[in-house]
Design a protein around this motif. Structure first.
Motif, PDB file in Angstrom:
ATOM      1  N   THR A  54       0.624  -1.631  -0.154  1.00  0.00           N
ATOM      2  CA  THR A  54      -0.202  -0.058  -0.360  1.00  0.00           C
ATOM      3  C   THR A  54       1.127   1.278   0.319  1.00  0.00           C
ATOM      4  O   THR A  54       0.428   2.319   1.190  1.00  0.00           O
ATOM      5  CB  THR A  54      -1.255   0.412   1.313  1.00  0.00           C
ATOM      6  OG1 THR A  54      -0.100  -0.623   2.801  1.00  0.00           O
ATOM      7  CG2 THR A  54      -1.754  -0.930   1.167  1.00  0.00           C
ATOM      8  N   GLN A  84      -5.064   1.331  -7.732  1.00  0.00           N
ATOM      9  CA  GLN A  84      -5.062   1.422  -6.439  1.00  0.00           C
ATOM     10  C   GLN A  84      -3.721   2.597  -6.207  1.00  0.00           C
ATOM     11  O   GLN A  84      -3.979   3.317  -6.902  1.00  0.00           O
ATOM     12  CB  GLN A  84      -3.960   0.795  -6.423  1.00  0.00           C
ATOM     13  CG  GLN A  84      -3.588   0.048  -3.770  1.00  0.00           C
ATOM     14  CD  GLN A  84      -2.217  -0.725  -4.687  1.00  0.00           C
ATOM     15  OE1 GLN A  84      -2.255  -0.747  -4.699  1.00  0.00           O
ATOM     16  NE2 GLN A  84      -2.051  -0.572  -3.255  1.00  0.00           N
ATOM     17  N   GLY A  87      -3.634   3.568  -0.352  1.00  0.00           N
ATOM     18  CA  GLY A  87      -3.996   1.928   0.255  1.00  0.00           C
ATOM     19  C   GLY A  87      -5.718   2.619   0.272  1.00  0.00           C
ATOM     20  O   GLY A  87      -6.371   2.322   0.927  1.00  0.00           O
ATOM     21  N   ASP A  88      -5.949   3.314  -0.918  1.00  0.00           N
ATOM     22  CA  ASP A  88      -7.338   4.053  -1.455  1.00  0.00           C
ATOM     23  C   ASP A  88      -7.640   2.797  -2.651  1.00  0.00           C
ATOM     24  O   ASP A  88      -6.642   3.157  -3.540  1.00  0.00           O
ATOM     25  CB  ASP A  88      -7.824   4.986  -1.274  1.00  0.00           C
ATOM     26  CG  ASP A  88      -6.918   6.398  -0.348  1.00  0.00           C
ATOM     27  OD1 ASP A  88      -7.497   5.340   0.818  1.00  0.00           O
ATOM     28  OD2 ASP A  88      -6.496   7.304  -0.307  1.00  0.00           O
ATOM     29  N   GLY A 112      -8.889   4.508   2.404  1.00  0.00           N
ATOM     30  CA  GLY A 112      -8.100   3.510   3.755  1.00  0.00           C
ATOM     31  C   GLY A 112      -8.773   2.237   3.726  1.00  0.00           C
ATOM     32  O   GLY A 112      -8.962   0.627   4.417  1.00  0.00           O
TER      33      GLY A 112
END
Length: 261
Positions: A54, A84, A87-88, A112
């Protein structure tokens, strides 16, 4: 370096494999452009993904967006992208940047929601009134488009990269489908539950095909075959993709799906 095929897949209890895509190494799947799977109206993009990490930056899982293919407008970004971003999970709806102010029409972020080294079922749905991201069968972000999406008019669909430097994905991808309709929340939850149920009475691809996807790539080709990603959607072999392997610092893709360094 070649695209790694024949790796463990996402569907629980199914021996069908997946592929590893590392866009920075020139690894991607490219599907030639067709207006048939680039509608101006509703569409859905569905896949299972297992990101390697991430870290920061954007990492494209699937994109069907003009990036230089319009010779009359270098700022044209018509189309869509599911990616991506650290982290989203994000969805970008493209637009025509010729106004000098707007590059992408809408960016929807599900903060997240990316899990590194874990399989996730991700679906992006555009029904004109709203764009929504589902993760593991649950809607995690939705909004009305800031501007209407302009459909892609000439670029290929690419899995794993945006077609030239940057935004490369690193991880596994499996069972990617594109529908020229908006899947419902009930249908999406059913697809996720089915993929997680080893005791399923019906094969996972049979459930997907019932919704008549325009493109459906199981990405299950073994490691030693000709580099074709087989489309099981309604447009058949005419929408097969190709695996591109190798390193290229600036790879652009022609409208017929071939690499144009």
């Amino acid at each position: 370096m070649s695209v790694s095929r024949g790796l463990p897949g996402a569907i629980v209890g199914d021996s069908n494999p997946s592929v590893s895509v590392v866009g920075a190494s020139g690894q991607q799947v490219v599907v030639p452009f067709s207006p048939e799977w680039n509608p101006a109206g509703p569409f859905s993009v569905e896949f299972w993904a297992k990101p390697a990490n991430t870290d920061g930056g954007r990492h494209v899982v699937a994109i069907s967006m003009v990036n230089g293919q319009n010779p009359g407008n270098g700022d044209d970004r018509s189309g869509w992208c599911v990616l991506q971003s650290g982290g989203d999970w994000q969805v970008i709806l493209g637009y025509d940047h010729s106004d000098g102010a707007t590059f992408y029409g809408t960016t929807l972020t599900a903060t997240g929601t990316v899990a590194a080294e874990a399989w996730q079922h991700v679906v992006a749905v555009y029904d004109v009134a709203a764009v929504t991201i589902y993760v593991n069968g649950v809607a995690v972000a939705t909004q009305a488009p800031d501007l209407p999406m302009l459909p892609n008019t000439g670029a290929p669909l690419i899995i794993g990269d945006r077609g030239y430097t940057g935004w490369d994905y690193n991880g596994l991808v499996d069972e990617l489908a594109v529908y020229t309709s908006a899947l419902s929340a009930t249908e999406i939850k059913a697809h996720y539950d089915h993929g997680m149920n080893a005791a399923r009475a019906k094969a996972y691809p049979d459930l997907i095909k019932e919704k008549n996807p325009a493109l459906y790539f199981r990405l299950d080709e073994p490691s030693l075959v000709l580099p074709v990603a087989v489309n099981s959607g309604s447009y058949g072999a005419s929408a097969n993709g190709i695996y591109l392997a190798g390193s290229n610092d600036d790879m652009r893709i022609n409208t017929n799906g071939t690499a144009n360094p």
